[in-house]
Design an enzyme around this catalytic site. Sequence first.
Site, PDB file in Angstrom:
ATOM      1  N   ASN A   5      -4.231   3.516   8.640  1.00 27.40           N
ATOM      2  CA  ASN A   5      -3.588   2.646   7.644  1.00 27.40           C
ATOM      3  C   ASN A   5      -2.332   1.954   8.182  1.00 27.40           C
ATOM      4  OD1 ASN A   5      -4.335   4.797   4.754  1.00 27.40           O
ATOM      5  ND2 ASN A   5      -5.487   3.063   5.587  1.00 27.40           N
ATOM      6  N   ASP A  29     -10.027   6.571  -2.522  1.00 31.95           N
ATOM      7  CA  ASP A  29     -10.360   5.220  -2.063  1.00 31.95           C
ATOM      8  C   ASP A  29     -10.635   4.293  -3.251  1.00 31.95           C
ATOM      9  OD1 ASP A  29     -10.840   3.220  -0.225  1.00 31.95           O
ATOM     10  OD2 ASP A  29     -12.952   3.713  -0.003  1.00 31.95           O
ATOM     11  N   GLY A  30     -10.379   3.014  -3.043  1.00 31.67           N
ATOM     12  CA  GLY A  30     -10.758   2.013  -4.044  1.00 31.67           C
ATOM     13  C   GLY A  30      -9.601   1.379  -4.795  1.00 31.67           C
ATOM     14  N   ASN A  31      -8.369   1.706  -4.393  1.00 29.29           N
ATOM     15  CA  ASN A  31      -7.212   1.116  -5.094  1.00 29.29           C
ATOM     16  C   ASN A  31      -7.228  -0.408  -4.993  1.00 29.29           C
ATOM     17  OD1 ASN A  31      -6.318   3.691  -5.534  1.00 29.29           O
ATOM     18  ND2 ASN A  31      -4.697   3.637  -3.998  1.00 29.29           N
ATOM     19  N   GLY A  32      -7.474  -0.900  -3.775  1.00 38.54           N
ATOM     20  CA  GLY A  32      -7.441  -2.342  -3.534  1.00 38.54           C
ATOM     21  C   GLY A  32      -8.516  -3.054  -4.340  1.00 38.54           C
ATOM     22  N   ARG A  33      -9.743  -2.541  -4.267  1.00 31.12           N
ATOM     23  CA  ARG A  33     -10.845  -3.194  -4.993  1.00 31.12           C
ATOM     24  C   ARG A  33     -10.620  -3.164  -6.495  1.00 31.12           C
ATOM     25  NH1 ARG A  33     -15.315   0.203  -2.623  1.00 31.12           N
ATOM     26  NH2 ARG A  33     -13.513   1.255  -1.722  1.00 31.12           N
ATOM     27  N   TRP A  34     -10.081  -2.045  -6.976  1.00 30.84           N
ATOM     28  CA  TRP A  34      -9.787  -1.937  -8.420  1.00 30.84           C
ATOM     29  C   TRP A  34      -8.845  -3.066  -8.833  1.00 30.84           C
ATOM     30  CZ3 TRP A  34      -5.279  -1.418 -11.201  1.00 30.84           C
ATOM     31  CH2 TRP A  34      -5.426  -1.070 -12.552  1.00 30.84           C
ATOM     32  N   HIS A  54      -2.517   0.553  -5.880  1.00 32.18           N
ATOM     33  CA  HIS A  54      -1.837   1.761  -5.395  1.00 32.18           C
ATOM     34  C   HIS A  54      -0.929   2.327  -6.489  1.00 32.18           C
ATOM     35  CE1 HIS A  54      -3.556   0.952  -1.577  1.00 32.18           C
ATOM     36  NE2 HIS A  54      -2.773  -0.054  -1.252  1.00 32.18           N
ATOM     37  N   ARG A  59     -14.757  12.058  -2.654  1.00 32.03           N
ATOM     38  CA  ARG A  59     -14.389  10.721  -2.205  1.00 32.03           C
ATOM     39  C   ARG A  59     -14.685   9.750  -3.323  1.00 32.03           C
ATOM     40  NH1 ARG A  59     -14.360   7.437   3.204  1.00 32.03           N
ATOM     41  NH2 ARG A  59     -13.648   5.497   2.271  1.00 32.03           N
TER      42      ARG A  59
HETATM   43  C1  FPP Z   1      -7.221   3.700  -0.479  1.00 35.75           C
HETATM   44  O1  FPP Z   1      -7.496   2.588  -1.271  1.00 35.75           O
HETATM   45  C2  FPP Z   1      -5.938   4.288  -0.801  1.00 35.75           C
HETATM   46  C3  FPP Z   1      -4.869   4.320   0.038  1.00 35.75           C
HETATM   47  C4  FPP Z   1      -4.889   3.747   1.389  1.00 35.75           C
HETATM   48  C5  FPP Z   1      -3.596   4.906  -0.369  1.00 35.75           C
HETATM   49  C6  FPP Z   1      -3.633   5.930  -1.444  1.00 35.75           C
HETATM   50  C7  FPP Z   1      -2.341   5.892  -2.138  1.00 35.75           C
HETATM   51  C8  FPP Z   1      -2.107   6.148  -3.428  1.00 35.75           C
HETATM   52  C9  FPP Z   1      -3.095   6.639  -4.370  1.00 35.75           C
HETATM   53  C10 FPP Z   1      -0.750   5.916  -3.990  1.00 35.75           C
HETATM   54  C11 FPP Z   1       0.339   6.707  -3.385  1.00 35.75           C
HETATM   55  C12 FPP Z   1      -0.020   8.106  -3.137  1.00 35.75           C
HETATM   56  C13 FPP Z   1       0.673   9.190  -3.513  1.00 35.75           C
HETATM   57  C14 FPP Z   1       0.199  10.528  -3.142  1.00 35.75           C
HETATM   58  C15 FPP Z   1       1.903   9.103  -4.299  1.00 35.75           C
HETATM   59  P1  FPP Z   1      -7.792   1.211  -0.530  1.00 35.75           P
HETATM   60  O2  FPP Z   1      -6.526   0.426  -0.526  1.00 35.75           O
HETATM   61  O3  FPP Z   1      -8.378   1.459   0.817  1.00 35.75           O
HETATM   62  O4  FPP Z   1      -8.837   0.578  -1.480  1.00 35.75           O
HETATM   63  P2  FPP Z   1     -10.015  -0.435  -1.076  1.00 35.75           P
HETATM   64  O5  FPP Z   1     -11.019   0.346  -0.267  1.00 35.75           O
HETATM   65  O6  FPP Z   1     -10.563  -0.843  -2.384  1.00 35.75           O
HETATM   66  O7  FPP Z   1      -9.388  -1.556  -0.311  1.00 35.75           O
END
Ligand code: FPP
Length: 266
Positions: free
Chosen positions: A68, A20-25, A37, A188
């Site tokens: 999602n 978790d946290g791709n978006g916030r990053w 992502h 997590r």
């Molecule tokens: C959550 O971060 C992450 C996801 C919904 C997707 C995870 C995907 C990847 C790491 C890339 C592709 C994966 C693979 C296995 C190749 P979020 O978007 O919910 O972050 P946030 O809570 O900060 O909004």
Amino acid sequence: MAHSEIQPDCVPRHVAIIMDGNGRWAVSRGLERNAGHREGIESVREIIRACRDHGIEILTLYAFSIENWNRPRGEVSELMRLLEEYLETEIDEVMEHGARVRVIGRVDRLPPSTRRAVERAIARTSENTGMQLVFALSYGGRTEIVDAVRRLCRDAEQGKIDPEGLDEKGFEAYLYAPDLPDPDLLIRTGAEQRVSNFLLWQLAYSELHLSERMWPEFRRPEFEAAILDYQRRERRFGLTSEQIREDEDASEGAGTDGISSRRGQS
Ligand code: FPP
């Protein structure tokens, strides 16, 4: 190189991760969410290597939850594209690790091109006997349980099983990957403290490691810190500390490791 403080004979057998946290990053850097992502894939690569180096047998990654699908259409299609790209381009390295790719979830909902990429990765790695790399895709813990119940009811109707005789092991046989042991450790990232519909049945006795780091910045040192954290835990499975110590003494006498003998049990 493996971290020197990690005890090699006591690593978790199965690690599951909520990435978790791709978006916030991304947003905190003035980037669009999809950039998070993309950077998250670097972490995936690094953590797989770390698992291989530490002899972790199974890594399950929550890559796309059933919820999602409700994200903005552009983000969903970019995630699907990234998954396809990952499965096409990283598979050579996965082969070098001798790892076997598996998938859990409602893959029937994936777009055809993503499904094909998934099927190709599974087929290409199916003979590998090294670590198992499990992608949870279009996955929901409640959906998994409902899917299991549906198949179980069908078998009961056809007289293949007797519901009166059903126990936990019997139920588990209907889950998506019944041969896998439960995760020993759930990590997590992203500074949240919830399970988010991940492996609801299988996490019953998993140790939890909650990291403040966003997934794109969760790399080998953070992963190794999680393993060390795990190794400091006492896993009691509902027993008392005294019982665990007696059990360990007995296993030592019998020449096995008491902690690892409890690993993967529910
Ligand atoms: C959550 O971060 C992450 C996801 C919904 C997707 C995870 C995907 C990847 C790491 C890339 C592709 C994966 C693979 C296995 C190749 P979020 O978007 O919910 O972050 P946030 O809570 O900060 O909004």
